[in-house]
Design a protein around this motif. Sequence first.
Motif, PDB file in Angstrom:
ATOM      1  N   UNK A 124     -18.434  97.148  44.287  1.00 36.18           N
ATOM      2  CA  UNK A 124     -17.011  97.498  44.174  1.00 36.18           C
ATOM      3  C   UNK A 124     -16.709  98.210  42.867  1.00 36.18           C
ATOM      4  N   UNK A 125     -17.304  97.716  41.770  1.00 40.63           N
ATOM      5  CA  UNK A 125     -17.016  98.303  40.460  1.00 40.63           C
ATOM      6  C   UNK A 125     -17.551  99.723  40.361  1.00 40.63           C
ATOM      7  N   UNK A 126     -18.717  99.964  40.944  1.00 43.10           N
ATOM      8  CA  UNK A 126     -19.349 101.281  40.786  1.00 43.10           C
ATOM      9  C   UNK A 126     -18.843 102.293  41.812  1.00 43.10           C
ATOM     10  N   UNK A 127     -18.699 101.864  43.067  1.00 45.19           N
ATOM     11  CA  UNK A 127     -18.383 102.815  44.138  1.00 45.19           C
ATOM     12  C   UNK A 127     -16.927 102.721  44.615  1.00 45.19           C
ATOM     13  N   UNK A 128     -16.233 101.685  44.197  1.00 45.42           N
ATOM     14  CA  UNK A 128     -14.843 101.544  44.612  1.00 45.42           C
ATOM     15  C   UNK A 128     -14.691 100.586  45.785  1.00 45.42           C
ATOM     16  N   UNK A 129     -13.464 100.093  45.944  1.00 47.69           N
ATOM     17  CA  UNK A 129     -13.226  99.101  46.992  1.00 47.69           C
ATOM     18  C   UNK A 129     -13.302  99.700  48.395  1.00 47.69           C
ATOM     19  N   UNK A 130     -13.038 100.989  48.523  1.00 48.27           N
ATOM     20  CA  UNK A 130     -13.139 101.614  49.846  1.00 48.27           C
ATOM     21  C   UNK A 130     -14.570 101.550  50.356  1.00 48.27           C
ATOM     22  N   UNK A 131     -15.522 101.856  49.475  1.00 44.59           N
ATOM     23  CA  UNK A 131     -16.936 101.755  49.871  1.00 44.59           C
ATOM     24  C   UNK A 131     -17.296 100.297  50.106  1.00 44.59           C
ATOM     25  N   UNK A 132     -16.775  99.412  49.249  1.00 44.18           N
ATOM     26  CA  UNK A 132     -17.052  97.997  49.440  1.00 44.18           C
ATOM     27  C   UNK A 132     -16.576  97.502  50.800  1.00 44.18           C
ATOM     28  N   UNK A 133     -15.394  97.946  51.222  1.00 45.43           N
ATOM     29  CA  UNK A 133     -14.888  97.555  52.548  1.00 45.43           C
ATOM     30  C   UNK A 133     -15.788  98.088  53.656  1.00 45.43           C
ATOM     31  N   UNK A 134     -16.285  99.301  53.474  1.00 43.88           N
ATOM     32  CA  UNK A 134     -17.187  99.865  54.491  1.00 43.88           C
ATOM     33  C   UNK A 134     -18.492  99.077  54.554  1.00 43.88           C
ATOM     34  N   UNK A 135     -18.963  98.607  53.415  1.00 41.47           N
ATOM     35  CA  UNK A 135     -20.172  97.781  53.393  1.00 41.47           C
ATOM     36  C   UNK A 135     -19.928  96.473  54.139  1.00 41.47           C
ATOM     37  N   UNK A 136     -18.774  95.841  53.914  1.00 37.14           N
ATOM     38  CA  UNK A 136     -18.466  94.586  54.601  1.00 37.14           C
ATOM     39  C   UNK A 136     -18.368  94.799  56.109  1.00 37.14           C
ATOM     40  N   UNK A 137     -17.703  95.889  56.527  1.00 36.72           N
ATOM     41  CA  UNK A 137     -17.572  96.166  57.958  1.00 36.72           C
ATOM     42  C   UNK A 137     -18.942  96.439  58.582  1.00 36.72           C
ATOM     43  N   UNK A 138     -19.805  97.172  57.847  1.00 39.67           N
ATOM     44  CA  UNK A 138     -21.148  97.447  58.356  1.00 39.67           C
ATOM     45  C   UNK A 138     -21.978  96.169  58.426  1.00 39.67           C
ATOM     46  N   UNK A 139     -21.812  95.275  57.451  1.00 42.14           N
ATOM     47  CA  UNK A 139     -22.520  93.994  57.480  1.00 42.14           C
ATOM     48  C   UNK A 139     -22.104  93.181  58.708  1.00 42.14           C
ATOM     49  N   UNK A 140     -20.812  93.217  59.039  1.00 46.47           N
ATOM     50  CA  UNK A 140     -20.336  92.510  60.232  1.00 46.47           C
ATOM     51  C   UNK A 140     -20.965  93.102  61.493  1.00 46.47           C
ATOM     52  N   UNK A 141     -21.104  94.421  61.533  1.00 41.71           N
ATOM     53  CA  UNK A 141     -21.755  95.059  62.682  1.00 41.71           C
ATOM     54  C   UNK A 141     -23.213  94.607  62.803  1.00 41.71           C
ATOM     55  N   UNK A 142     -23.881  94.477  61.666  1.00 43.03           N
ATOM     56  CA  UNK A 142     -25.272  93.997  61.686  1.00 43.03           C
ATOM     57  C   UNK A 142     -25.338  92.582  62.255  1.00 43.03           C
ATOM     58  N   UNK A 143     -24.385  91.736  61.867  1.00 48.09           N
ATOM     59  CA  UNK A 143     -24.368  90.372  62.371  1.00 48.09           C
ATOM     60  C   UNK A 143     -24.103  90.353  63.881  1.00 48.09           C
ATOM     61  N   UNK A 144     -23.185  91.216  64.340  1.00 42.08           N
ATOM     62  CA  UNK A 144     -22.936  91.281  65.784  1.00 42.08           C
ATOM     63  C   UNK A 144     -24.178  91.737  66.534  1.00 42.08           C
ATOM     64  N   UNK A 145     -24.932  92.633  65.942  1.00 40.43           N
ATOM     65  CA  UNK A 145     -26.169  93.093  66.580  1.00 40.43           C
ATOM     66  C   UNK A 145     -27.172  91.951  66.703  1.00 40.43           C
ATOM     67  N   UNK A 146     -27.273  91.146  65.660  1.00 41.84           N
ATOM     68  CA  UNK A 146     -28.177  89.987  65.710  1.00 41.84           C
ATOM     69  C   UNK A 146     -27.716  89.007  66.787  1.00 41.84           C
ATOM     70  N   UNK A 147     -26.419  88.730  66.843  1.00 40.53           N
ATOM     71  CA  UNK A 147     -25.887  87.822  67.858  1.00 40.53           C
ATOM     72  C   UNK A 147     -26.182  88.352  69.256  1.00 40.53           C
ATOM     73  N   UNK A 148     -25.996  89.659  69.431  1.00 44.76           N
ATOM     74  CA  UNK A 148     -26.233  90.264  70.745  1.00 44.76           C
ATOM     75  C   UNK A 148     -27.680  90.098  71.184  1.00 44.76           C
ATOM     76  N   UNK A 149     -28.609  90.097  70.226  1.00 48.42           N
ATOM     77  CA  UNK A 149     -30.031  89.995  70.562  1.00 48.42           C
ATOM     78  C   UNK A 149     -30.478  88.564  70.837  1.00 48.42           C
ATOM     79  N   UNK A 150     -29.630  87.581  70.544  1.00 48.46           N
ATOM     80  CA  UNK A 150     -30.025  86.191  70.745  1.00 48.46           C
ATOM     81  C   UNK A 150     -29.788  85.765  72.188  1.00 48.46           C
ATOM     82  N   UNK A 151     -30.641  84.900  72.722  1.00 47.25           N
ATOM     83  CA  UNK A 151     -30.394  84.376  74.074  1.00 47.25           C
ATOM     84  C   UNK A 151     -29.157  83.467  74.072  1.00 47.25           C
TER      85      UNK A 151
END
Length: 389
Positions: free
Chosen positions: A269-296
């Motif tokens: 957040x300090x280096x790239x700004x909160x806008x980039x930080x928010x995009x990182x959080x949203x992308x992390x959530x997408x990664x978690x959804x992908x993991x959930x989708x792959x689970x039985x």
Amino acid sequence: MLVEPAQPSREELFAEGARVLAERERLSLLVNLPGIVFIAALSPFLSYGRFVLVAAALRAAAVALTRWRGKLARRAIERNQAVEAQVAGFARSLGFAGFTWALVLWPIARFGLSEPLGALLVVYVGVGVPLIVVMAAAMPRLLVSFGGCLLATLSAIIAIERTAAGTPLMLALMGLFVCVLLGGYGMHRQQAEVSRTMLENNKLADALAEANAELADALSHAEFLSQRDPLTGLLNRRAFFEEGCRSETLLCEGGQVLAIDLDHFKAINDRFGHAVGDRVLAAAADCMREIVHDQPGDDHCAVRLGGEEFALVLAGADRTAAIGAAESLRRLFATIPAEIGTADLSVSASIGVAALDPGQDVATALHNADEALYRAKHGGRDQVVQAAA
């Protein structure tokens, strides 16, 4: 919410009048045909029977014409087409009908009631005309067309014949028909008010249905927002602890809980700004959804606990599967910079894994996963650590 429907337009009122007209015309056939058959059967017993037969034939032609116009109007209404032309044609057919009703009385104008059976013609017209007026009362122009032709023809007949036997009776009948037409106009005004009220009620019902749908959508959205993190769309902390992750699988089989923390997120957040930080959080959530989708199974849930802290509950999973999912998630996090187009950014996560025994409180398992997470951070970050058995 105050719902105020729009007032019916003239076009809508006109279309409703046309609908009422079409329905009444359908019923009028039941009245007209027996009457025509009746006067045709009466003609052999009258000295002026041939004239009555001609009048009966003209009445049949008027009925057929009106019937055809009514069919065209009903077809236009069923197809949601403009009915102005059909109503104009219907008015002309009713004008012809008024002319034929008057012709039936011509022998009465000449001979009066010299023949007793002639009184049946008067009864026939005296009953039939009011019934036609009831049908024509759907629209003023129909009353004007029918009544105008009826009265004009009767006036012409009286002027032509001018007999002492028939003129008084014809004038009395004209007076009766004027009263009937005036009553028909009053009926039209009542029908117009009924139609206006019905259309207003329909509009009100439509407005209420639309308002209810909007309210249901708003409540559904509000419920979603009360349970979801607005940035990532994952379950929020309150929903996680109060309502989420209470599946039958967890209760019966247990599972695994992953506590996840993005490494050095404040520095991002300090280096790239909160806008980039928010995009990182949203992308992390997408990664978690992908993991959930792959689970039985379908009873898993992903949660944003706050800030850069997340949790993942894998229902029915054993420790080996949970470790594998955590490592896959860590690798997915490493691809986030490329996904959001920030090449000099680095994203990693420390993950703690703990067992969730059948019937165990999720908060307890998450606490155990958090302890493993802290050991991962103290051990150098960007790694997966299992909680003590």
